[in-house]
Write a protein that holds these residues in place. Structure first.
Motif, PDB file in Angstrom:
ATOM      1  N   VAL A 339       0.850  -1.224  -0.155  1.00 18.93           N
ATOM      2  CA  VAL A 339       0.147  -0.043  -0.089  1.00 18.93           C
ATOM      3  C   VAL A 339       0.853   1.183  -0.159  1.00 18.93           C
ATOM      4  O   VAL A 339       0.726   2.021  -0.735  1.00 18.93           O
ATOM      5  CB  VAL A 339      -1.030   0.172   1.212  1.00 18.93           C
ATOM      6  CG1 VAL A 339      -1.765   1.252   1.234  1.00 18.93           C
ATOM      7  CG2 VAL A 339      -2.132  -1.168   1.050  1.00 18.93           C
ATOM      8  N   TRP A 340       2.006   1.342   0.728  1.00 24.49           N
ATOM      9  CA  TRP A 340       2.724   2.389   0.843  1.00 24.49           C
ATOM     10  C   TRP A 340       3.533   2.722  -0.409  1.00 24.49           C
ATOM     11  O   TRP A 340       3.851   3.839  -0.731  1.00 24.49           O
ATOM     12  CB  TRP A 340       3.603   2.263   2.000  1.00 24.49           C
ATOM     13  CG  TRP A 340       3.014   2.628   3.253  1.00 24.49           C
ATOM     14  CD1 TRP A 340       1.595   2.624   3.480  1.00 24.49           C
ATOM     15  CD2 TRP A 340       3.474   2.528   4.818  1.00 24.49           C
ATOM     16  NE1 TRP A 340       1.385   2.766   4.671  1.00 24.49           N
ATOM     17  CE2 TRP A 340       2.629   2.694   5.620  1.00 24.49           C
ATOM     18  CE3 TRP A 340       4.847   2.317   5.008  1.00 24.49           C
ATOM     19  CZ2 TRP A 340       2.665   2.842   6.767  1.00 24.49           C
ATOM     20  CZ3 TRP A 340       5.059   2.324   6.475  1.00 24.49           C
ATOM     21  CH2 TRP A 340       3.824   2.648   7.607  1.00 24.49           C
ATOM     22  N   ILE A 342       2.395   1.814  -3.635  1.00 24.85           N
ATOM     23  CA  ILE A 342       1.680   2.241  -4.696  1.00 24.85           C
ATOM     24  C   ILE A 342       1.471   3.711  -4.083  1.00 24.85           C
ATOM     25  O   ILE A 342       1.341   4.744  -5.062  1.00 24.85           O
ATOM     26  CB  ILE A 342       0.651   1.534  -4.969  1.00 24.85           C
ATOM     27  CG1 ILE A 342      -0.219   1.930  -6.145  1.00 24.85           C
ATOM     28  CG2 ILE A 342      -0.607   1.697  -3.634  1.00 24.85           C
ATOM     29  CD1 ILE A 342       0.576   1.379  -7.454  1.00 24.85           C
ATOM     30  N   ARG A 343       1.135   4.088  -2.929  1.00 24.79           N
ATOM     31  CA  ARG A 343       0.903   5.324  -2.602  1.00 24.79           C
ATOM     32  C   ARG A 343       2.094   6.360  -3.064  1.00 24.79           C
ATOM     33  O   ARG A 343       1.961   7.416  -3.229  1.00 24.79           O
ATOM     34  CB  ARG A 343       0.761   5.471  -0.927  1.00 24.79           C
ATOM     35  CG  ARG A 343       0.262   7.027  -0.437  1.00 24.79           C
ATOM     36  CD  ARG A 343      -0.058   6.919   1.053  1.00 24.79           C
ATOM     37  NE  ARG A 343       1.239   6.826   1.824  1.00 24.79           N
ATOM     38  CZ  ARG A 343       0.963   6.499   3.173  1.00 24.79           C
ATOM     39  NH1 ARG A 343       0.120   6.712   3.782  1.00 24.79           N
ATOM     40  NH2 ARG A 343       2.254   6.414   3.707  1.00 24.79           N
TER      41      ARG A 343
ATOM     42  N   PHE B 314      -5.018   1.224   6.952  1.00 28.72           N
ATOM     43  CA  PHE B 314      -5.985   1.179   5.886  1.00 28.72           C
ATOM     44  C   PHE B 314      -6.863  -0.161   6.419  1.00 28.72           C
ATOM     45  O   PHE B 314      -6.324  -0.887   7.390  1.00 28.72           O
ATOM     46  CB  PHE B 314      -5.197   0.877   4.416  1.00 28.72           C
ATOM     47  CG  PHE B 314      -4.309  -0.240   4.420  1.00 28.72           C
ATOM     48  CD1 PHE B 314      -4.570  -1.550   4.511  1.00 28.72           C
ATOM     49  CD2 PHE B 314      -3.033  -0.177   4.506  1.00 28.72           C
ATOM     50  CE1 PHE B 314      -3.823  -2.684   4.159  1.00 28.72           C
ATOM     51  CE2 PHE B 314      -1.982  -0.870   4.398  1.00 28.72           C
ATOM     52  CZ  PHE B 314      -2.320  -2.305   4.439  1.00 28.72           C
ATOM     53  N   VAL B 346      -6.105   7.023  -2.244  1.00 28.78           N
ATOM     54  CA  VAL B 346      -5.053   6.435  -1.907  1.00 28.78           C
ATOM     55  C   VAL B 346      -4.477   6.812  -0.557  1.00 28.78           C
ATOM     56  O   VAL B 346      -4.137   6.273   0.344  1.00 28.78           O
ATOM     57  CB  VAL B 346      -3.835   6.200  -2.978  1.00 28.78           C
ATOM     58  CG1 VAL B 346      -2.596   5.367  -2.406  1.00 28.78           C
ATOM     59  CG2 VAL B 346      -4.409   5.418  -4.133  1.00 28.78           C
ATOM     60  N   THR B 347      -3.991   8.246  -0.654  1.00 30.66           N
ATOM     61  CA  THR B 347      -3.430   8.850   0.482  1.00 30.66           C
ATOM     62  C   THR B 347      -4.726   8.814   1.601  1.00 30.66           C
ATOM     63  O   THR B 347      -4.339   8.869   2.681  1.00 30.66           O
ATOM     64  CB  THR B 347      -3.083  10.155   0.348  1.00 30.66           C
ATOM     65  OG1 THR B 347      -4.181  10.699  -0.314  1.00 30.66           O
ATOM     66  CG2 THR B 347      -1.863  10.123  -0.695  1.00 30.66           C
ATOM     67  N   LEU B 349      -6.545   6.564   2.484  1.00 33.79           N
ATOM     68  CA  LEU B 349      -6.975   5.232   3.282  1.00 33.79           C
ATOM     69  C   LEU B 349      -6.472   5.252   4.767  1.00 33.79           C
ATOM     70  O   LEU B 349      -7.362   4.686   5.614  1.00 33.79           O
ATOM     71  CB  LEU B 349      -6.051   4.311   2.484  1.00 33.79           C
ATOM     72  CG  LEU B 349      -6.232   3.577   1.271  1.00 33.79           C
ATOM     73  CD1 LEU B 349      -5.192   2.734   0.740  1.00 33.79           C
ATOM     74  CD2 LEU B 349      -7.775   2.778   1.622  1.00 33.79           C
TER      75      LEU B 349
END
Lengths: 666, 666
Positions: A339-340, A342-343, B314, B346-347, B349
């Motif tokens: 997740v981080w 892609i962020r 998340f 995305v941010t 989340l």
């Protein structure tokens, strides 16, 4: 004395106007290493103070941190930020040895000023291709004046640009701009300019206005009748759109920056995908500069150039990579790291180093990779405008300032200090930048008063205006979706009327000091250290400035404060502009003082034996009544007043100067 | 006098320990409206000062901004931030009318303190279900003491916790922690604690240690022989992992927070996906609290509870939505709006409001939606630990502090002020929070000295330590991937040895003042206004504090400063701890002073007619030699010294107090 040392093959930035033959050997200060790129080191003594770097973060004394010249569209000017919008590579060490250094190098350059080791100055960059100018002199002020002479005369703004201006990202329709003008006039808050941010354009296309304006020249004229100038923004990116002539011409003439394969480089900014004019190519620069005529023909007399680091929201290549990464992400059972990652990739689309490394300029027929000359873009976009506007109206000054800059650009326009925030600390940052900017030639400058990002408060705006009263560019500007911060949005409008009124009372002085500084390559704002170099306390003051030769300013920059401490390096006259229009003058002895300053007052200090001119408040520069001029300050003092028509370019220091004498006080 | 007003059906937060019958009618101050949620308004006079709000942004005087109680894992403590990690809903208006208000409401509550309108205090929340306590008294200090009595005795830390501690996110192996301890001991920089951030655990599983530690009790014991305590972190989220007994027990006993459908709520934090212990359920709280025994059995005597807002990176639901949005994005020709929308999603989340609204607690068998009691989580996690540790060792104190909190938690542990940055402005923020925190019962507190995020510099750390010398929690803590900031990383280690040495010389005073404040429900740190309410200048001082009854502190918090301005509301004795170990005492008259303070000195001011105890520097609390105790300050003064064994819970103010008398100066 100035010595120039040339390493490798410097890119010709044209930041220096005087010719200098390169010296042989090594500079007499510090150690230079050329093994891996370029490195300069110098051992700092405890008492050394370091000045310079223009638009940079932190203090007047730059010691204790790191500054990286890498022009960046970063609206978060936190204490830890290394790079802002500008590259002003001039620095002075003042101490046992006193010398100035100018690194004429247009790419990333790091100034580690006692950051890694508190006793070491370390300046370094990747390629050893640069000109280093070493300037020696008695004192930092003397060194600065030599440097200023070497880089050529600073840009001179028209007189109206010394009035107050209102701006906001969000004004869009003709009604929006008129409403601002009317509200100021109704409330009798002085104003000279209303700024037009990106929404005045047709789909963010440079040199267009949106269709709602219909007869734009008439619209401009109507406001001008009311002594209000509209100042539109011009962005770096030219929208890719079939039928848009600027785009089509640029493509046809090969005036846009390229990819390595020779196709036009594409980057998304406000209009969506755009091309950047190749302002390092003189032909393209001339072409782009001529386009401003479309707006000057409509009566426009001022511009601000924005997004010219150049800022990039994303490129097609970056988005393609992100989409690939998203596909992989979608098919995975996500971990925290996934997740981080892609962020980081999505947020990293903007102002990405890889994009800057895949863009090219045409310099004398040679392809030059953008990242090697990155810091020159804003400079040359504004040079395009400055040269263009001089072609368009050879005799008449035009207001022009830029977000991004490099030394050399100071000859073509001013700067505003970019997207600050509604933070009390940014009042002080505004103040601290002023002398550093002046050292680098940038005289026409100011910050977004009240703060651009975040929500302002009434008291913050009032206190910031009380500093803005003294800055050549005095503009209230704010961001879309923040609290509205025009002066009339708050309680007790009379306080705003009064504070801005003080500005107009001081315009003869501010304009005079500005013009004298510009015409003699001098500074308008100086650190106290430059005037009182032997006064250890003065050398350490970071929240007061000398303005011109007569006054010292000491604004309040903390919330809920009833006043502030002020250090007087000599006896001075405290001048207090009271809300009832009265002016109190009180002589104060040399030393430390706590001075009370209510929210609705402006104070300044007149130096011993000096006086300054003051006129009655006016609602616009055109209506300033010079017959109302009086002198305040010490009895039996004189002031050298510069004044001219404010619009032509035929400057004559001698002819435009009169000596005024203040008689005995009654 | 305290009056309680009950609106709707308040959630029983148990923040108040004294019983109060609800009053009828309306409070005598301000206007209350219950039409849309709850709203309290009060007209502020120009001279009104507003105190309180504990861990909140901006000034000691809270006027001019907005503060929202909504416990947030936000490491960016910028000037514009409305919410930090805590909800401390106690506020005092001091002026023509002086009164305190405590809003016992566990969800989002907004304090608009002259922000929207400079003359209006507006406090509001969505649901009119709360207890409002209105406290009247002569002065803010008096009102504070009534409030403190009402919420119960503050947590008392063991004496070793008044030593210095070193921490960093990034220490992982047994060798890492030992290396820190050894470096401090080798360099003779005093230290008592080394903190263990998340990497000491086995895959971030609470109450485990990673396998590299092998014989952990022996490891703990070895360090303790060297007078160094290890203080491990405990996070809120329990890793979902088959075979991990805490996870399996929690699931089996239904001790985790739920989704609406009754399944265990899932959120990703450091370990990946986790469940949160339902600390609002007394059974679950007891169960979680007992788990600390695994580490106390290994010899651990202190903990810090983290990520207990609770922070959420998340949730599976959030990621599912993002993946859907990504699919749509991939198939599109991207516009600027598309890119920004996916970036925002995305941010967004992390710490998403929708997630908090889909989590539930079991309170007396009823499902309570988390967002309605959000601000109670950190409080009750720390209550779990505090109650558990009391069960585990009824007679012995344990060090315990938390990131997130609510009033009431002050009875169970202290707090550190979260993820600050290596910014000079955060020294001042640290100082300003101290009296506000004390007002709300939080006595054991401190900031990450040197700054958690960003890269520190030597001078910043030294100046910050010179404030930390006075805070009960004195800890240097920093973030992974920032510059290493243990004291031994910098030049001239002797300066760090000296500054921290001053702390150890002052421990008898700091501990004594802490204990007296805790045992009498008093403040340890006070605004000058609380001691000199009639002194207009003192009321406006925002960068000095009273510490206990004897001293005033005034640390330097600006870079490159040679000193600072200090206001003395009465004549005081300036005490200067010189780097050579000497102590200079200089009486200074009431009024304004500029005081020089070199980087390697600590100063404090002793109030007129008072004295304080001082011992020789020691390298750990255990080795403080009380026989070396001397009194410094004014001749013929007395000091009431509290001292005890530092470890048992059998506090006795009277028995543990002696009066010391300072004789005539020689």
């Amino acid at each position: 004395m100035i010595k120039k040392y040339t390493y490798g093959t410097p890119f010709p930035t044209e930041s220096v106007t005087e010719p200098f033959a390169a010296s042989e050997g090594m500079p007499e200060f510090g150690d230079i290493h050329l093994q891996e790129g370029f490195s300069f080191t110098y051992k700092l003594r405890d008492e050394d103070v370091v000045y310079g770097l223009g638009e940079a973060n932190r203090g007047i004394n730059k010691r204790g941190y790191q500054y990286i010249s890498n022009n960046s569209d970063n609206p978060h000017h936190h204490e830890d930020v290394y790079s802002l919008y500008a590259a002003h590579n001039f620095i002075i060490v003042s101490g046992e040895q006193t010398f100035g250094l100018y690194f004429d190098y247009p790419s990333t350059l790091t100034f580690d000023v006692g950051y890694t080791r508190s006793d070491e100055l370390h300046i370094f960059c990747e390629r050893a291709d640069l000109d280093l100018y070493v300037i020696t002199g008695e004192k930092p002020y003397d060194i600065t004046k030599q440097f200023r002479k070497m880089i050529g005369r600073s840009y001179i703004a028209p007189k109206f640009a010394f009035g107050f201006g209102q701006s906001r990202w969000g004004y869009k329709t003709p009604e929006d701009f008129v409403a601002v003008a009317e509200k100021y006039r109704e409330n009798h808050i002085p104003i000279d300019m209303v700024y037009m941010d990106i929404d005045y354009m047709d789909n963010y296309k440079d040199f267009t206005v949106n269709e709602e304006f219909r007869d734009f020249p008439q619209y401009v004229e109507n406001l001008k009748k009311d002594h209000i100038r509209l100042v539109p923004i011009i962005d770096a990116g030219v929208k890719i759109e079939e039928g848009y002539d600027v785009y089509e011409e640029g493509v046809e003439k090969n005036y846009f920056c390229k990819r390595q394969d020779g196709s036009d480089f594409v980057a998304a900014v406000w209009p969506g995908y755009t091309h950047f004019p190749d302002v390092l190519n003189p032909d393209a620069r001339k072409w782009f500069g001529e386009k401003y005529k479309r707006l000057t023909d409509a009566g426009i007399e001022g511009f601000w150039n924005d997004m010219n680091e150049p800022a990039i929201f994303f490129t097609p290549e970056g988005v393609k990579d992100v989409k690939e990464a998203m596909k992989a992400f979608i098919d995975k059972e996500e971990t925290v790291q996934d997740v981080w990652a892609i962020r980081a990739q999505v947020t990293g689309l903007a102002n990405n180093a890889e994009d800057y490394a895949s863009m090219y300029h045409n310099v004398d027929g040679k392809m030059v990779r953008h990242d090697q000359v990155h810091n020159l873009f804003g400079y040359n976009m504004t040079r395009a405008a400055g040269e263009g506007l001089r072609e368009i109206s050879p005799d008449k000054r035009c207001l022009l300032f830029s977000r991004s800059s490099y030394i050399g650009m100071h000859r073509y326009g001013g700067i505003w200090t970019g997207d600050n925030k509604s933070w009390w600390s940014h009042i002080l940052l505004n103040l601290k930048m002023l002398p550093s900017l002046n050292m680098c030639g940038f005289l026409y400058t100011g910050a977004d008063l009240g703060g651009f990002g975040c929500n302002t408060t009434r008291d913050l705006l009032l206190r910031w205006l009380a500093l803005g009263v003294f800055t050549p560019l005095m503009r209230d500007h704010s961001c879309e979706n923040t609290r509205e911060q025009e002066c009339y949005q708050f309680e007790h409008i009379e306080d705003f009327r009064h504070i801005i009124g003080v500005r107009y009372r001081l315009i003869p002085y501010i304009y005079s000091e500005y013009m004298k500084a510009a015409l003699t390559d001098d500074m308008m704002f100086k650190p106290l250290a430059f005037e009182y170099p032997e006064d250890r306390m003065a050398v350490n003051v970071e929240d007061q400035l000398m303005l011109g030769n007569e006054i010292m300013i000491a604004p309040v920059y903390t919330q809920n404060a009833i006043g502030r401490y002020v250090y007087l390096p000599e006896a001075m006259m405290l001048v207090r502009f009271c809300p009832d229009g009265k002016i109190e003058q009180t002589e104060m002895p040399k030393g430390h003082h706590f001075v009370e300053v209510p929210l609705n007052e402006v104070i300044l200090f007149i130096r011993q034996g000096k006086c300054i001119p003051l006129v009655d408040a006016a609602e616009c520069v055109d209506e300033i009544d010079m017959d109302s001029l009086q002198l305040i300050g010490y009895a039996n003092s004189t002031y050298q007043l510069y004044d001219d028509d404010g619009y032509t370019r035929a400057y004559d220091l001698e002819k435009s100067t009169v000596w005024l004498k203040k008689e005995e006080n009654k």
